[in-house]
Design an enzyme around this catalytic site. Structure first.
Site, mmCIF file in Angstrom:
data_model
loop_
_atom_site.group_PDB
_atom_site.id
_atom_site.type_symbol
_atom_site.label_atom_id
_atom_site.label_comp_id
_atom_site.label_asym_id
_atom_site.label_seq_id
_atom_site.Cartn_x
_atom_site.Cartn_y
_atom_site.Cartn_z
ATOM 1 N N ASP A 1 -4.749 3.856 -1.976
ATOM 2 C CA ASP A 1 -5.855 4.188 -1.068
ATOM 3 C C ASP A 1 -6.324 5.607 -1.316
ATOM 4 O O ASP A 1 -5.588 6.566 -1.089
ATOM 5 C CB ASP A 1 -5.379 4.075 0.386
ATOM 6 N N HIS B 1 -8.368 1.505 -4.319
ATOM 7 C CA HIS B 1 -9.365 1.312 -3.261
ATOM 8 C C HIS B 1 -10.009 2.666 -2.969
ATOM 9 O O HIS B 1 -9.404 3.509 -2.309
ATOM 10 C CB HIS B 1 -8.632 0.733 -2.027
ATOM 11 N N GLY C 1 0.773 -2.464 4.066
ATOM 12 C CA GLY C 1 1.336 -1.119 4.077
ATOM 13 C C GLY C 1 2.535 -1.051 4.991
ATOM 14 O O GLY C 1 3.689 -1.204 4.566
ATOM 15 N N MET D 1 -12.194 4.953 -1.025
ATOM 16 C CA MET D 1 -12.921 5.155 0.240
ATOM 17 C C MET D 1 -13.602 6.513 0.140
ATOM 18 O O MET D 1 -13.173 7.510 0.712
ATOM 19 C CB MET D 1 -11.938 5.102 1.420
ATOM 20 N N SER E 1 0.832 -1.208 0.000
ATOM 21 C CA SER E 1 0.000 0.000 0.000
ATOM 22 C C SER E 1 0.866 1.258 0.000
ATOM 23 O O SER E 1 1.662 1.490 0.915
ATOM 24 C CB SER E 1 -0.911 0.008 1.220
ATOM 25 N N GLY F 1 -3.520 -4.183 8.743
ATOM 26 C CA GLY F 1 -2.826 -4.981 9.751
ATOM 27 C C GLY F 1 -2.270 -6.298 9.227
ATOM 28 O O GLY F 1 -2.027 -7.226 9.992
ATOM 29 N N GLY G 1 -1.352 1.179 9.780
ATOM 30 C CA GLY G 1 -0.707 0.887 11.053
ATOM 31 C C GLY G 1 -1.622 0.433 12.180
ATOM 32 O O GLY G 1 -1.214 0.429 13.343
ATOM 33 N N MET H 1 -12.184 -5.616 4.648
ATOM 34 C CA MET H 1 -11.344 -4.757 5.488
ATOM 35 C C MET H 1 -11.097 -5.461 6.821
ATOM 36 O O MET H 1 -12.034 -5.900 7.491
ATOM 37 C CB MET H 1 -12.034 -3.408 5.754
ATOM 38 N N GLY I 1 -9.194 4.137 6.958
ATOM 39 C CA GLY I 1 -8.860 5.539 7.218
ATOM 40 C C GLY I 1 -7.388 5.746 7.513
ATOM 41 O O GLY I 1 -6.816 6.756 7.121
ATOM 42 N N HIS J 1 -1.246 -1.068 -4.164
ATOM 43 C CA HIS J 1 -2.557 -0.720 -3.606
ATOM 44 C C HIS J 1 -2.600 0.790 -3.382
ATOM 45 O O HIS J 1 -1.749 1.350 -2.681
ATOM 46 C CB HIS J 1 -2.756 -1.478 -2.293
ATOM 47 N N MET K 1 -8.899 8.490 -0.249
ATOM 48 C CA MET K 1 -9.776 8.882 0.868
ATOM 49 C C MET K 1 -10.263 10.313 0.672
ATOM 50 O O MET K 1 -9.497 11.172 0.233
ATOM 51 C CB MET K 1 -8.998 8.797 2.183
ATOM 52 N N ASP L 1 -7.175 -6.261 3.804
ATOM 53 C CA ASP L 1 -6.530 -4.946 3.877
ATOM 54 C C ASP L 1 -6.610 -4.424 5.304
ATOM 55 O O ASP L 1 -7.701 -4.167 5.812
ATOM 56 C CB ASP L 1 -7.253 -4.001 2.910
HETATM 57 C C1 DX5 Z 1 -6.602 1.608 5.487
HETATM 58 C C2 DX5 Z 1 -6.165 1.363 4.076
HETATM 59 C C3 DX5 Z 1 -5.088 0.379 3.971
HETATM 60 C C4 DX5 Z 1 -3.797 0.746 4.653
HETATM 61 C C5 DX5 Z 1 -3.297 -0.500 5.296
HETATM 62 O O1 DX5 Z 1 -7.662 2.485 5.481
HETATM 63 O O2 DX5 Z 1 -7.250 0.923 3.284
HETATM 64 O O3 DX5 Z 1 -4.847 0.003 2.624
HETATM 65 O O4 DX5 Z 1 -2.809 1.223 3.780
HETATM 66 O O5 DX5 Z 1 -2.197 -0.194 6.062
HETATM 67 P P1 DX5 Z 1 -1.496 -1.243 7.029
HETATM 68 O O6 DX5 Z 1 -1.023 -2.387 6.188
HETATM 69 O O7 DX5 Z 1 -0.407 -0.447 7.629
HETATM 70 O O8 DX5 Z 1 -2.538 -1.671 8.039
HETATM 71 ZN ZN ZN Z 2 -6.813 0.047 1.233
#
Ligand code: DX5
Ligand code: ZN
Length: 219
Positions: A37, A69, A200, A71, A10, A180, A148, A140, A145, A35, A39, A178
């Site tokens: 993201d 992705h 990510g 959001m 990501s 953690g 980490g 998810m 959002g 990936h 937002m 997606d």
């Molecule tokens: C969260 C995103 C993820 C994010 C995951 O809202 O959709 O794609 O980058 O990040 P990690 O892998 O650090 O949880």
């Molecule tokens: Zn994502």
């Protein structure tokens, strides 16, 4: 036949002052997907980047598969710009009210693959009627959002349920997770039916990114 595992690092966890360099780290690791993201500060309480960033990465020579992705509270308004910017797959959330079916069809019409996404609080049943129309289902494993956050183990039964429909109806969509995701949680997700892994923080923090990507690809 289950799909082979794919890792989608990501970009959110990359260096936002030098996203092209972060995308190169991903490509150099051997990961096939990136990936992205997106937002809007409405559907999720954070902002990232838009189609111009994807187009700029393409101009900078990035050939990775853009797993986009969205959001967004109104994703249906942004399909064309992302398709034109070089998205390969566009995923939209089920939670906001808009024409999900029509938007998925429009994504395909524009030559992209399409995906449907569920938040942790959304039951699998919410997307059951759409699975025949998608190339990917994204479960998810954190509240979207922010990167980490800790992986939600309580999402594993949802993966099993969706994988069960896939087997029963002989469907071919990919099942992506997606949030953690690291080497340990990816393994648990694979056992529950996932085949596509967004990573990510764990990817960008990993000292040997090629080894990390190869381990996920080998799950
Ligand atoms: C969260 C995103 C993820 C994010 C995951 O809202 O959709 O794609 O980058 O990040 P990690 O892998 O650090 O949880
Ligand atoms: Zn994502």
């Amino acid at each position: 036949m289950p799909h082979a595992s794919i890792i989608a690092p990501s970009l959110l966890a990359g260096d936002h002052a030098n996203l092209a360099a972060s995308a190169r780290l991903v490509a150099d690791s051997g990961a096939p997907w990136l990936h992205c993201d997106i937002m809007d500060g409405h559907f999720v309480p954070n902002l990232t980047f838009g189609p111009e960033t994807l187009a700029a990465l393409r101009r900078a020579g990035c050939k990775l598969f853009f797993d986009t992705h969205l959001m967004l509270a109104e994703p249906q308004k942004y399909i064309e710009p992302f398709a034109q910017a070089g998205a390969n797959l566009i995923s939209i959330h089920i939670e906001p009210a808009y024409d999900h079916r029509g938007t998925l069809a429009r994504i395909r019409q524009l030559g992209c693959q399409c995906g449907i996404v569920l938040n942790p609080g959304t039951p699998a049943s919410a997307i059951e009627a759409l699975v025949e129309q998608v190339d990917l289902v994204l479960v998810m494993t954190v509240q979207p959002g922010f990167g980490g956050q800790p992986f939600r183990h309580d999402m594993l039964p949802k993966l099993q349920e969706i994988d069960g429909w896939r087997r029963k109806r002989s469907l071919q969509f990919r099942l992506e997770v997606d949030g953690g995701v690291d080497l340990a949680t990816a393994k648990e997700c694979r056992a529950a039916g996932a085949d596509t892994f967004v990573a990510g923080t764990s990817f960008f923090k990993s000292a040997d990114k090629a080894a990390f990507a190869a381990t996920i690809a080998g799950l």
